[in-house]
Design an enzyme around this catalytic site. Structure first.
Site, short mmCIF file in Angstrom:
data_model
loop_
_atom_site.label_atom_id
_atom_site.label_comp_id
_atom_site.label_asym_id
_atom_site.label_seq_id
_atom_site.Cartn_x
_atom_site.Cartn_y
_atom_site.Cartn_z
N GLY A 26 0.87 -1.19 0.00
CA GLY A 26 0.00 0.00 0.00
C GLY A 26 0.89 1.22 0.00
O GLY A 26 2.01 1.18 -0.49
N ASP A 140 -9.41 6.21 0.64
CA ASP A 140 -8.76 5.38 -0.39
C ASP A 140 -9.64 4.21 -0.80
O ASP A 140 -9.16 3.10 -1.04
CB ASP A 140 -7.40 4.88 0.11
CG ASP A 140 -6.53 4.36 -1.03
OD1 ASP A 140 -5.51 3.70 -0.76
OD2 ASP A 140 -6.91 4.61 -2.21
C1 LIG Z 1 -2.63 -3.19 -0.88
O1 LIG Z 1 -2.26 -4.53 -0.74
C2 LIG Z 1 -2.92 -5.27 0.20
C3 LIG Z 1 -2.64 -6.64 0.25
C4 LIG Z 1 -3.26 -7.44 1.18
C5 LIG Z 1 -4.19 -6.89 2.07
C6 LIG Z 1 -4.88 -7.74 3.06
C7 LIG Z 1 -5.18 -7.24 4.33
C8 LIG Z 1 -5.88 -8.03 5.24
C9 LIG Z 1 -6.27 -9.32 4.89
C10 LIG Z 1 -5.93 -9.82 3.62
N1 LIG Z 1 -6.18 -10.99 3.02
C11 LIG Z 1 -5.64 -10.91 1.80
N2 LIG Z 1 -5.69 -11.95 0.89
C12 LIG Z 1 -5.06 -12.01 -0.33
C13 LIG Z 1 -5.13 -13.22 -1.01
C14 LIG Z 1 -4.51 -13.36 -2.25
C15 LIG Z 1 -3.81 -12.30 -2.83
N3 LIG Z 1 -3.15 -12.48 -4.06
C16 LIG Z 1 -2.41 -11.29 -4.59
C17 LIG Z 1 -1.49 -11.71 -5.74
N4 LIG Z 1 -2.20 -12.49 -6.74
C18 LIG Z 1 -1.32 -12.84 -7.86
C19 LIG Z 1 -2.82 -13.70 -6.16
C20 LIG Z 1 -3.78 -13.34 -5.03
C21 LIG Z 1 -3.76 -11.07 -2.15
C22 LIG Z 1 -4.38 -10.93 -0.90
N5 LIG Z 1 -5.06 -9.73 1.58
N6 LIG Z 1 -5.25 -9.04 2.73
C23 LIG Z 1 -4.48 -5.51 2.02
C24 LIG Z 1 -3.84 -4.70 1.07
#
Ligand SMILES: COc1ccc(-c2cccc3nc(Nc4ccc(N5CCN(C)CC5)cc4)nn23)cc1
Length: 295
Positions: A26, A140
């Site tokens: 982020g 955002d």
């Molecule tokens: C701005 O980036 C993010 C990334 C993750 C999160 C976040 C926070 C709190 C809980 C949470 N669970 C997931 N899950 C998740 C699952 C798969 C992916 N992949 C990203 C890359 N892809 C190629 C496959 C899926 C990303 C996040 N992401 N996530 C918040 C912002």
């Protein structure tokens, strides 16, 4: 620890957090998938761990601790769950892991119908209405910051730019930082850096557009709005964008988007903040349209 030690669920010892893979980045934070595996036998639980990318000094560290406090105080079905934080000098935020990732990635991958688009849109409004009930502005809201639990449940997943609006104030002024998501910003944010509950409604309108375009890269807001600007370059983009939005030139109606849904987007993009709908009224309008769709 003795027989009466209460197992404090919100304390995560860094030594049991096993890094699996990066999930995304982020503004100042980076999120990693970890397994919290105190038995060290691979039977632990998956958690999403957010840490400061690089402590760039300034008030970044205090903003980071503020973000943790904000998420810790939120309890809602459409807001990602706080699980705890890992102590020590570098504080890491531990959250529930949502397996299906961001709505942006999920929607590009699978062709969901209008009713499911509206189900997700309504849930985002529920989360935002709750956030506003605690006098927070998100600043955002975008499909990239919404996470998918399953085919019927999405949650707001990142609070990196969230600010609290004091009781006696109507808006929050923020000096621009480098990476502002200007194509999701309300016109008053671009013009006067004035953020309010109404400017979050504007960003919801852009998020609704993303959902109805199924996050098609060819239709994404930065691309579409830059095309509409002609060839304004560099810092001129913001000035040109302000005049475009003031002339009520907005994003086009997505393919197969019901007219009444596009009308909702247009209401969210009203130049006058006070004329935009509330999240409460958006929840009702979206539910009505969805019911008419389910026949
Ligand atoms: C701005 O980036 C993010 C990334 C993750 C999160 C976040 C926070 C709190 C809980 C949470 N669970 C997931 N899950 C998740 C699952 C798969 C992916 N992949 C990203 C890359 N892809 C190629 C496959 C899926 C990303 C996040 N992401 N996530 C918040 C912002």
């Amino acid at each position: 620890s003795g027989p009466f030690t209460i197992l404090d669920q919100s304390v995560f010892h860094k030594r049991y957090l096993r890094k699996m893979r990066d999930l995304g980045e982020g503004h100042f934070g980076k999120v990693t998938l970890c397994m919290y595996d105190p038995n060290n036998d691979g039977t632990g639980e998956h958690v999403a761990v957010k840490a400061l990318k690089h402590d760039g000094g300034g008030n970044q560290h205090e903003c980071w601790l503020k973000e943790i406090d904000i998420l810790k105080s939120l309890y809602h079905a459409n807001i990602v769950k706080y699980k705890g934080c890992s102590g020590g000098k570098v504080v890491q935020l531990i959250m529930e892991f949502l397996p299906l990732g961001s709505l942006k990635e999920y929607i590009i991958g699978c062709k969901i119908g209008v009713p499911q688009c509206l189900l997700f849109a309504g849930q985002i409004c529920q989360g935002m209405e709750y956030l506003q009930s605690k006098r927070y502005i998100h600043r955002d809201l975008a499909a990239r910051n919404v996470l998918v639990e399953n085919d019927n449940l999405v949650k707001i997943g990142d609070f990196g730019l969230t600010k609290h609006i004091p009781e006696e104030k109507e808006y929050y002024r923020v000096r621009d930082d480098g990476e502002s998501p200007v194509f999701w910003y309300a016109v008053e944010c671009l013009r006067e850096s004035k953020f309010s509950f109404s400017s979050d409604v504007w960003s919801f309108g852009v998020t609704l557009y993303e959902i109805l375009t199924r996050c098609d890269p060819a239709m994404n807001p930065p691309k579409k709005l830059t095309e509409m600007l002609g060839n304004a370059h560099g810092q001129m983009v913001v000035t040109a964008l302000i005049s475009l939005l003031e002339r009520r030139k907005t994003l086009p109606c997505p393919k197969d988007c019901p007219h009444e849904v596009y009308m909702l987007m247009k209401q969210c993009w009203n130049v006058e903040p006070g004329q935009r709908p509330s999240f409460k009224s958006l929840i009702e309008s979206i539910a009505t349209i969805r019911q008419s769709y389910e026949g």
